[in-house]
Design an enzyme around this catalytic site. Structure first.
Site, PDB file in Angstrom:
ATOM      1  N   GLN A   1      22.665 -26.448 -18.148  1.00 24.19           N
ATOM      2  CA  GLN A   1      21.533 -25.670 -18.682  1.00 24.19           C
ATOM      3  C   GLN A   1      20.301 -26.562 -18.751  1.00 24.19           C
ATOM      4  OE1 GLN A   1      22.860 -23.185 -22.317  1.00 24.19           O
ATOM      5  NE2 GLN A   1      24.500 -24.641 -22.016  1.00 24.19           N
TER       6      GLN A   1
ATOM      7  N   ASP B   1      16.293 -31.354 -16.974  1.00 27.16           N
ATOM      8  CA  ASP B   1      15.728 -32.712 -16.875  1.00 27.16           C
ATOM      9  C   ASP B   1      16.076 -33.467 -15.595  1.00 27.16           C
ATOM     10  OD1 ASP B   1      18.392 -33.573 -17.430  1.00 27.16           O
ATOM     11  OD2 ASP B   1      17.971 -33.739 -19.582  1.00 27.16           O
TER      12      ASP B   1
ATOM     13  N   HIS C   1      19.234 -23.086 -15.629  1.00 21.94           N
ATOM     14  CA  HIS C   1      17.924 -22.735 -16.203  1.00 21.94           C
ATOM     15  C   HIS C   1      16.764 -23.373 -15.456  1.00 21.94           C
ATOM     16  CE1 HIS C   1      19.977 -21.677 -20.334  1.00 21.94           C
ATOM     17  NE2 HIS C   1      20.029 -20.684 -19.465  1.00 21.94           N
TER      18      HIS C   1
ATOM     19  N   CYS D   1       1.739 -14.940  -5.914  1.00 18.10           N
ATOM     20  CA  CYS D   1       0.807 -14.524  -4.862  1.00 18.10           C
ATOM     21  C   CYS D   1       1.508 -14.299  -3.521  1.00 18.10           C
ATOM     22  CB  CYS D   1      -0.336 -15.529  -4.725  1.00 18.10           C
ATOM     23  SG  CYS D   1       0.171 -17.142  -4.080  1.00 18.10           S
TER      24      CYS D   1
ATOM     25  N   CYS E   1      -2.405 -22.972  -8.550  1.00 16.07           N
ATOM     26  CA  CYS E   1      -1.724 -22.708  -7.275  1.00 16.07           C
ATOM     27  C   CYS E   1      -2.693 -23.031  -6.137  1.00 16.07           C
ATOM     28  CB  CYS E   1      -1.303 -21.239  -7.223  1.00 16.07           C
ATOM     29  SG  CYS E   1      -0.615 -20.712  -5.646  1.00 16.07           S
TER      30      CYS E   1
ATOM     31  N   GLY F   1      28.004 -30.654 -25.169  1.00 18.40           N
ATOM     32  CA  GLY F   1      26.646 -30.801 -25.701  1.00 18.40           C
ATOM     33  C   GLY F   1      25.797 -29.545 -25.677  1.00 18.40           C
ATOM     34  N   THR F   2      26.427 -28.398 -25.880  1.00 22.10           N
ATOM     35  CA  THR F   2      25.643 -27.158 -25.956  1.00 22.10           C
ATOM     36  C   THR F   2      25.973 -26.408 -27.242  1.00 22.10           C
ATOM     37  OG1 THR F   2      25.170 -25.005 -24.960  1.00 22.10           O
ATOM     38  CG2 THR F   2      27.329 -25.964 -24.432  1.00 22.10           C
TER      39      THR F   2
ATOM     40  N   GLU G   1      28.959 -31.301 -33.502  1.00 19.77           N
ATOM     41  CA  GLU G   1      28.902 -30.190 -34.471  1.00 19.77           C
ATOM     42  C   GLU G   1      29.767 -29.036 -33.978  1.00 19.77           C
ATOM     43  OE1 GLU G   1      26.889 -30.405 -37.142  1.00 19.77           O
ATOM     44  OE2 GLU G   1      25.821 -32.240 -36.538  1.00 19.77           O
TER      45      GLU G   1
ATOM     46  N   ALA H   1      28.921 -36.839 -26.776  1.00 23.15           N
ATOM     47  CA  ALA H   1      29.411 -36.782 -25.396  1.00 23.15           C
ATOM     48  C   ALA H   1      29.516 -38.172 -24.764  1.00 23.15           C
ATOM     49  CB  ALA H   1      28.472 -35.909 -24.565  1.00 23.15           C
TER      50      ALA H   1
HETATM   51  C1  BJW Z   1      25.397 -33.421 -28.805  1.00 24.62           C
HETATM   52  C2  BJW Z   1      24.904 -34.661 -28.953  1.00 24.62           C
HETATM   53  C3  BJW Z   1      25.575 -35.648 -28.278  1.00 24.62           C
HETATM   54  C4  BJW Z   1      23.595 -33.307 -30.115  1.00 24.62           C
HETATM   55  N1  BJW Z   1      26.635 -35.336 -27.563  1.00 24.62           N
HETATM   56  N2  BJW Z   1      26.418 -33.019 -28.101  1.00 24.62           N
HETATM   57  C5  BJW Z   1      22.448 -11.101 -27.278  1.00 24.62           C
HETATM   58  C6  BJW Z   1      23.549 -11.274 -26.462  1.00 24.62           C
HETATM   59  C7  BJW Z   1      23.387 -11.811 -25.182  1.00 24.62           C
HETATM   60  C8  BJW Z   1      22.144 -12.190 -24.729  1.00 24.62           C
HETATM   61  C9  BJW Z   1      21.076 -12.027 -25.556  1.00 24.62           C
HETATM   62  C10 BJW Z   1      21.215 -11.474 -26.807  1.00 24.62           C
HETATM   63  N3  BJW Z   1      19.992 -11.409 -27.374  1.00 24.62           N
HETATM   64  C11 BJW Z   1      19.085 -11.931 -26.503  1.00 24.62           C
HETATM   65  C12 BJW Z   1      19.738 -12.296 -25.395  1.00 24.62           C
HETATM   66  C13 BJW Z   1      19.175 -12.919 -24.206  1.00 24.62           C
HETATM   67  C14 BJW Z   1      18.840 -14.381 -24.331  1.00 24.62           C
HETATM   68  C15 BJW Z   1      19.714 -15.086 -25.354  1.00 24.62           C
HETATM   69  O1  BJW Z   1      20.795 -15.563 -25.083  1.00 24.62           O
HETATM   70  N4  BJW Z   1      19.221 -15.195 -26.586  1.00 24.62           N
HETATM   71  C16 BJW Z   1      20.027 -15.809 -27.672  1.00 24.62           C
HETATM   72  C17 BJW Z   1      19.252 -16.997 -28.272  1.00 24.62           C
HETATM   73  C18 BJW Z   1      20.368 -14.746 -28.648  1.00 24.62           C
HETATM   74  N5  BJW Z   1      19.076 -14.934 -23.005  1.00 24.62           N
HETATM   75  C19 BJW Z   1      18.174 -14.824 -22.047  1.00 24.62           C
HETATM   76  O2  BJW Z   1      17.095 -14.288 -22.231  1.00 24.62           O
HETATM   77  C20 BJW Z   1      18.563 -15.347 -20.682  1.00 24.62           C
HETATM   78  N6  BJW Z   1      18.307 -14.357 -19.697  1.00 24.62           N
HETATM   79  C21 BJW Z   1      18.878 -13.160 -19.716  1.00 24.62           C
HETATM   80  O3  BJW Z   1      19.698 -12.840 -20.549  1.00 24.62           O
HETATM   81  O4  BJW Z   1      18.450 -12.352 -18.712  1.00 24.62           O
HETATM   82  C22 BJW Z   1      18.861 -11.000 -18.690  1.00 24.62           C
HETATM   83  C23 BJW Z   1      18.023 -10.324 -17.642  1.00 24.62           C
HETATM   84  C24 BJW Z   1      18.659  -9.690 -16.601  1.00 24.62           C
HETATM   85  C25 BJW Z   1      17.890  -9.052 -15.622  1.00 24.62           C
HETATM   86  C26 BJW Z   1      16.502  -9.052 -15.717  1.00 24.62           C
HETATM   87  C27 BJW Z   1      15.874  -9.684 -16.760  1.00 24.62           C
HETATM   88  C28 BJW Z   1      16.638 -10.333 -17.738  1.00 24.62           C
HETATM   89  C29 BJW Z   1      17.720 -16.560 -20.308  1.00 24.62           C
HETATM   90  C30 BJW Z   1      17.931 -17.702 -21.224  1.00 24.62           C
HETATM   91  C31 BJW Z   1      16.961 -18.824 -20.859  1.00 24.62           C
HETATM   92  C32 BJW Z   1      17.056 -19.982 -21.817  1.00 24.62           C
HETATM   93  N7  BJW Z   1      15.977 -20.885 -21.544  1.00 24.62           N
HETATM   94  C33 BJW Z   1      15.914 -22.148 -22.272  1.00 24.62           C
HETATM   95  C34 BJW Z   1      14.597 -22.861 -21.852  1.00 24.62           C
HETATM   96  C35 BJW Z   1      14.744 -23.429 -20.440  1.00 24.62           C
HETATM   97  C36 BJW Z   1      13.514 -24.144 -20.016  1.00 24.62           C
HETATM   98  C37 BJW Z   1      13.228 -25.371 -20.851  1.00 24.62           C
HETATM   99  O5  BJW Z   1      14.058 -26.283 -20.944  1.00 24.62           O
HETATM  100  O6  BJW Z   1      12.148 -25.391 -21.412  1.00 24.62           O
HETATM  101  O7  BJW Z   1      17.040 -22.960 -21.967  1.00 24.62           O
HETATM  102  S1  BJW Z   1      16.012 -21.970 -24.044  1.00 24.62           S
HETATM  103  C38 BJW Z   1      16.948 -23.421 -24.310  1.00 24.62           C
HETATM  104  O8  BJW Z   1      18.270 -23.079 -24.808  1.00 24.62           O
HETATM  105  C39 BJW Z   1      17.162 -24.029 -22.920  1.00 24.62           C
HETATM  106  C40 BJW Z   1      18.581 -24.510 -23.008  1.00 24.62           C
HETATM  107  O9  BJW Z   1      19.115 -24.693 -21.722  1.00 24.62           O
HETATM  108  C41 BJW Z   1      19.243 -23.421 -23.802  1.00 24.62           C
HETATM  109  C42 BJW Z   1      20.534 -23.841 -24.440  1.00 24.62           C
HETATM  110  O10 BJW Z   1      20.354 -24.859 -25.360  1.00 24.62           O
HETATM  111  P1  BJW Z   1      21.414 -26.036 -25.449  1.00 24.62           P
HETATM  112  O11 BJW Z   1      21.426 -26.810 -24.210  1.00 24.62           O
HETATM  113  O12 BJW Z   1      22.700 -25.504 -25.919  1.00 24.62           O
HETATM  114  O13 BJW Z   1      20.705 -26.984 -26.560  1.00 24.62           O
HETATM  115  P2  BJW Z   1      20.700 -26.863 -28.152  1.00 24.62           P
HETATM  116  O14 BJW Z   1      19.589 -27.673 -28.645  1.00 24.62           O
HETATM  117  O15 BJW Z   1      20.792 -25.468 -28.611  1.00 24.62           O
HETATM  118  O16 BJW Z   1      22.078 -27.537 -28.577  1.00 24.62           O
HETATM  119  C43 BJW Z   1      22.319 -28.913 -28.396  1.00 24.62           C
HETATM  120  C44 BJW Z   1      23.733 -29.180 -28.806  1.00 24.62           C
HETATM  121  O17 BJW Z   1      23.996 -30.554 -28.541  1.00 24.62           O
HETATM  122  C45 BJW Z   1      23.995 -28.971 -30.309  1.00 24.62           C
HETATM  123  O18 BJW Z   1      25.166 -28.172 -30.448  1.00 24.62           O
HETATM  124  C46 BJW Z   1      24.270 -30.375 -30.834  1.00 24.62           C
HETATM  125  O19 BJW Z   1      25.253 -30.417 -31.854  1.00 24.62           O
HETATM  126  C47 BJW Z   1      24.736 -31.070 -29.607  1.00 24.62           C
HETATM  127  N8  BJW Z   1      24.546 -32.520 -29.552  1.00 24.62           N
HETATM  128  N9  BJW Z   1      23.768 -34.592 -29.780  1.00 24.62           N
HETATM  129  C48 BJW Z   1      27.033 -34.035 -27.470  1.00 24.62           C
HETATM  130  N10 BJW Z   1      25.157 -36.942 -28.381  1.00 24.62           N
HETATM  131 ZN    ZN Z   2      -0.433 -18.448  -5.984  1.00 27.33          ZN
END
Ligand code: BJW
Ligand code: ZN
Length: 247
Positions: free
Chosen positions: A103, A106, A121, A133, A153, A192-193, A220, A236
């Site tokens: 996900q 980076d 992502h 465009c 662009c 790590g998610t 966690e 991790a």
């Molecule tokens: C360690 C550690 C160490 C610390 N070792 N661990 C209800 C049900 C299902 C879906 C939805 C819903 N309501 C809304 C939705 C949709 C939504 C969603 O899921 N929302 C929820 C929040 C409720 N999802 C979407 O919108 C997705 N698209 C979609 O559903 O499309 C449908 C569609 C179909 C057709 C047409 C149109 C639409 C898209 C999701 C996009 C997420 N984007 C981001 C930003 C990416 C760009 C950027 O980086 O800026 O992605 S948000 C952000 O969260 C990023 C991450 O990849 C993602 C996940 O986060 P991650 O990686 O888990 O990080 P953290 O910070 O949450 O957790 C870190 C963990 O590490 C923690 O647990 C720590 O404990 C741990 N940790 N140190 C190991 N050393």
């Molecule tokens: Zn353009």
């Protein structure tokens, strides 16, 4: 079960395995100094990442959103992959059918030497034309430090946007298809998610439903902890290193 026993249990499963799939999140890059999204350290200038990672936030204030991405590009450019990325890169060569779905945007898995990474992502290092465009590819690599934000662009002069998937946007169909195929595996690990963002959060459970042994590595507990076969509480970079030493 002690952490040592859990590490041994995972190592035992991995010995002799061929089809291994790992799903990673921001926690794998934490030890490289890249902040995670949720929890302490997740805030940027008093903004929650969830409020910046949307098309609506970009439409409202593209400069603010780009400043956040430019800051993160700078952090990542100065960072190095950590032991977690390194072990997964080793495993990508060790297991005949290893797949890594990340996900993270980076690029640290690729820099550690893992090829064929499925970027769920998108990438911090790609951009696309906000106005679509049609005179440029759907998404392209651009690693420059932009002197003007938002960058423009070259074809139409409109805004460029980061080549990432924001909330409410669909996952790239190729990444989705490759991920679906990767779920046909013997072992599926979530590392790590926080397992709250869908559809990524459902991948490990889906692999379990298809018969894979599932495990989580995270300091966690998460919503996935109770659903996996084995939850290992720890960072991790430490746990993966210990598992690797036992293979
Ligand atoms: C360690 C550690 C160490 C610390 N070792 N661990 C209800 C049900 C299902 C879906 C939805 C819903 N309501 C809304 C939705 C949709 C939504 C969603 O899921 N929302 C929820 C929040 C409720 N999802 C979407 O919108 C997705 N698209 C979609 O559903 O499309 C449908 C569609 C179909 C057709 C047409 C149109 C639409 C898209 C999701 C996009 C997420 N984007 C981001 C930003 C990416 C760009 C950027 O980086 O800026 O992605 S948000 C952000 O969260 C990023 C991450 O990849 C993602 C996940 O986060 P991650 O990686 O888990 O990080 P953290 O910070 O949450 O957790 C870190 C963990 O590490 C923690 O647990 C720590 O404990 C741990 N940790 N140190 C190991 N050393
Ligand atoms: Zn353009």
């Amino acid at each position: 079960m002690s952490q040592d026993e859990a590490v041994e249990r995972l190592a035992e499963r991995l010995r002799g395995a061929s089809r291994v799939t790992v799903v990673t999140g921001a926690g794998v890059s934490a030890a490289s100094g890249i902040p995670t999204f949720r929890g302490s350290g997740g805030l940027w200038r008093n903004h929650r990442p969830e409020d910046l990672a949307t098309a609506a936030a970009f439409a409202r204030d593209p400069r603010l959103v780009w400043e956040w991405y430019a800051w993160r590009r700078g952090l990542v450019a100065a960072a190095q992959p950590n032991r977690a990325h390194e072990v997964l890169a080793l495993w990508s060569r060790r297991f005949p059918r290893f797949r890594l779905i990340t996900q993270n945007v980076d690029g640290l898995h690729e820099r550690a030497g893992t090829s064929g990474v499925i970027r769920f992502h998108g990438s911090l290092w790609e951009v696309s034309c906000w106005g679509a465009c049609g005179r440029m590819p759907a998404r392209w690599r651009d690693e420059r430090t932009f002197d003007r934000l938002p960058p423009r662009c070259d074809a139409c002069g409109g805004w460029l946007r980061p080549g990432v998937v924001w909330f409410g946007e669909p996952i790239d169909p190729e990444a989705l298809e490759a991920s679906g195929e990767a779920l046909d595996c013997e072992i599926c690990l979530a590392v790590g998610t926080s397992a709250v963002v869908y559809p990524a959060a459902g991948l490990v459970t889906a692999a379990g439903a298809r018969g894979a042994f599932t495990a989580e590595i995270n300091p966690e507990a998460t919503p996935a902890s109770a659903a996996v076969d084995l939850a290992i509480a720890g960072p991790a970079e430490d746990v993966l290193d210990r598992v690797d030493r036992r293979l």
